[in-house]
Design a protein around this motif. Structure first.
Motif, PDB file in Angstrom:
ATOM      1  N   ASP A  68       0.846  -1.193   0.000  1.00 28.30           N
ATOM      2  CA  ASP A  68       0.000   0.000   0.000  1.00 28.30           C
ATOM      3  C   ASP A  68       0.882   1.244   0.000  1.00 28.30           C
ATOM      4  OD1 ASP A  68      -1.711   2.179   0.790  1.00 28.30           O
ATOM      5  OD2 ASP A  68      -3.150   0.682   1.483  1.00 28.30           O
ATOM      6  N   PRO A  69       0.698   2.154  -0.961  1.00 26.77           N
ATOM      7  CA  PRO A  69       1.553   3.351  -1.027  1.00 26.77           C
ATOM      8  C   PRO A  69       1.522   4.188   0.250  1.00 26.77           C
ATOM      9  CG  PRO A  69       0.279   3.106  -3.052  1.00 26.77           C
ATOM     10  CD  PRO A  69      -0.253   2.097  -2.091  1.00 26.77           C
ATOM     11  N   SER A  70       0.418   4.163   0.990  1.00 23.03           N
ATOM     12  CA  SER A  70       0.321   4.997   2.183  1.00 23.03           C
ATOM     13  C   SER A  70       1.199   4.511   3.321  1.00 23.03           C
ATOM     14  CB  SER A  70      -1.136   5.080   2.655  1.00 23.03           C
ATOM     15  OG  SER A  70      -1.591   3.799   3.058  1.00 23.03           O
ATOM     16  N   SER A  71       1.786   3.296   3.192  1.00 21.67           N
ATOM     17  CA  SER A  71       2.678   2.796   4.234  1.00 21.67           C
ATOM     18  C   SER A  71       4.133   3.161   3.962  1.00 21.67           C
ATOM     19  CB  SER A  71       2.555   1.276   4.356  1.00 21.67           C
ATOM     20  OG  SER A  71       3.112   0.636   3.211  1.00 21.67           O
ATOM     21  N   LYS A  72       4.386   3.818   2.860  1.00 21.47           N
ATOM     22  CA  LYS A  72       5.765   4.136   2.506  1.00 21.47           C
ATOM     23  C   LYS A  72       6.358   5.089   3.529  1.00 21.47           C
ATOM     24  CE  LYS A  72       8.610   5.141  -1.501  1.00 21.47           C
ATOM     25  NZ  LYS A  72       8.627   5.442  -2.942  1.00 21.47           N
ATOM     26  N   GLY A  73       7.534   4.765   4.004  1.00 24.88           N
ATOM     27  CA  GLY A  73       8.195   5.583   5.002  1.00 24.88           C
ATOM     28  C   GLY A  73       7.958   5.115   6.416  1.00 24.88           C
ATOM     29  N   ALA A  74       7.125   4.081   6.612  1.00 24.67           N
ATOM     30  CA  ALA A  74       6.865   3.574   7.957  1.00 24.67           C
ATOM     31  C   ALA A  74       8.138   2.983   8.539  1.00 24.67           C
ATOM     32  CB  ALA A  74       5.765   2.519   7.924  1.00 24.67           C
ATOM     33  N   THR A  75       8.381   3.262   9.811  1.00 24.74           N
ATOM     34  CA  THR A  75       9.555   2.707  10.465  1.00 24.74           C
ATOM     35  C   THR A  75       9.283   1.333  11.046  1.00 24.74           C
ATOM     36  OG1 THR A  75       8.969   3.817  12.536  1.00 24.74           O
ATOM     37  CG2 THR A  75      10.447   4.988  11.024  1.00 24.74           C
ATOM     38  N   TYR A  76       8.005   1.012  11.295  1.00 25.43           N
ATOM     39  CA  TYR A  76       7.699  -0.330  11.754  1.00 25.43           C
ATOM     40  C   TYR A  76       6.322  -0.747  11.263  1.00 25.43           C
ATOM     41  CZ  TYR A  76       4.508   1.390  15.438  1.00 25.43           C
ATOM     42  OH  TYR A  76       3.473   1.971  16.111  1.00 25.43           O
ATOM     43  N   LEU A  77       6.136  -2.063  11.213  1.00 28.05           N
ATOM     44  CA  LEU A  77       4.853  -2.653  10.842  1.00 28.05           C
ATOM     45  C   LEU A  77       4.557  -3.756  11.847  1.00 28.05           C
ATOM     46  CD1 LEU A  77       2.423  -3.104   9.028  1.00 28.05           C
ATOM     47  CD2 LEU A  77       3.869  -4.478   7.520  1.00 28.05           C
ATOM     48  N   ASP A  78       3.491  -3.573  12.602  1.00 23.02           N
ATOM     49  CA  ASP A  78       3.118  -4.520  13.648  1.00 23.02           C
ATOM     50  C   ASP A  78       2.065  -5.486  13.103  1.00 23.02           C
ATOM     51  OD1 ASP A  78       2.312  -5.858  15.935  1.00 23.02           O
ATOM     52  OD2 ASP A  78       2.587  -4.105  17.214  1.00 23.02           O
ATOM     53  N   VAL A  79       2.455  -6.768  12.960  1.00 23.80           N
ATOM     54  CA  VAL A  79       1.526  -7.789  12.454  1.00 23.80           C
ATOM     55  C   VAL A  79       1.301  -8.871  13.504  1.00 23.80           C
ATOM     56  CG1 VAL A  79       2.028  -7.405  10.014  1.00 23.80           C
ATOM     57  CG2 VAL A  79       3.435  -9.014  11.315  1.00 23.80           C
ATOM     58  N   ARG A  80       1.520  -8.523  14.774  1.00 24.61           N
ATOM     59  CA  ARG A  80       1.283  -9.511  15.827  1.00 24.61           C
ATOM     60  C   ARG A  80      -0.174  -9.946  15.847  1.00 24.61           C
ATOM     61  NH1 ARG A  80       3.887  -6.515  20.872  1.00 24.61           N
ATOM     62  NH2 ARG A  80       2.960  -4.739  19.778  1.00 24.61           N
TER      63      ARG A  80
END
Length: 293
Positions: free
Chosen positions: A226-238
């Protein structure tokens, strides 16, 4: 009610006796069937169908020449009507990079062997020595570990596989990664948010535990696309049903500063914030316990 025994009509089956001609035809048929079987058994081991042309594909790396030679030598002792796949597997057993074989006959003298290789997904460090390892824990000695995340292995392996435990479970997580994401994993460790995977893009993936791996990877792949996640420092998929991308605040500030100056931030697009779940940073870092051995 009067109970009476049930009587069934007597049925008599008669097999007509064979006359002299019938017995002769039966004997001739049995003889021909025996001759056909004997002929096949003789032909399948004869030089008429001996394997002469061997094609080996799908093997790479420093042992590729030796793997080809071992398979070719073993195959040339066979015929195309009698291929011993177990013998071929035994011939390449000393080369752990070989996971399995697919064999195709090209009658009368050809044999095509496709090698299915183990894919190295991580490196394990034992007493300062690094070795590549496949998703199922098979040690790939001699395979390059360049660009692979390294995991410590406290107990030296006794055989060709790493022992069961936390390291083996983490290796399985890496092996389940989508093909396009696996090369991006540069570091793996267990921290305050459990299992954490650092991507070369700068994003950290918080997996928490090693369960529900497929769902977590699917959520990560969906959010990262998803383009809106670009630049995220973390992604929590717990919680894979509610993935959250965080650390986008700095990106938002940069975009606002660029917009006020009348320009466009290079490479930035979309609206910053959480993707596919709660607001950025809404996930509680301590909600999921770290990976346990």
């Amino acid at each position: 009610m009067d109970a009476r025994p049930l009587s069934l009509p007597h049925i008599s089956l008669r097999v007509p006796a064979l006359g002299p001609h019938g017995r002769r035809r039966l004997a001739v048929g049995a003889l021909l069937a025996g001759l056909l079987v004997a002929t096949f058994l003789i032909v399948r081991e004869s030089s008429l169908v001996a394997v002469r042309d061997v094609s080996v594909t799908g093997v790479s790396g420093r042992d590729s020449a030796r793997v080809r030679a071992a398979l070719t030598s073993a195959a040339q002792d066979m015929t195309t009507l009698h291929v011993d796949v177990d013998a071929l597997r035994t011939a390449v057993a000393p080369y752990p990079i070989v996971k399995d074989l697919r064999v195709h006959r090209d009658l009368p003298h050809g044999l095509r062997i496709s090698v299915i290789e183990h894919v190295p997904v991580a490196g394990v460090s034992v007493d300062g020595q690094r070795m590549a390892v496949a998703a199922d824990g098979t040690l790939l000695r001699g395979t390059s570990v360049a660009d692979l995340p390294t995991l410590p292995l406290r107990t030296p392996p006794a055989g060709d596989r790493i022992p069961a435990g936390q390291t083996a479970r983490i290796v399985a997580v890496l092996g389940a990664a989508p093909v396009r994401l696996r090369p991006l994993v540069s570091k793996v460790f267990v921290g305050s948010r459990g299992l954490t995977l650092r991507l070369s893009t700068g994003t950290s993936l918080y997996f928490g535990t090693t369960d529900r791996v497929d769902a977590k990877w699917a959520a990560a792949a969906r959010v990262l696309a998803d383009p809106s996640s670009k630049g995220a420092t973390y992604l929590d998929v717990r919680l894979p049903e509610r993935p959250a991308a965080g650390g986008l605040e700095q990106v938002a500030v940069q975009q606002q500063q660029t917009a006020s100056s009348g320009g466009t931030a290079p490479g930035e697009s979309g609206t910053p914030g959480a993707v596919g779940g709660p607001a950025a940073g809404a996930a509680n870092p301590s909600a999921t316990p770290p990976v346990t051995p």
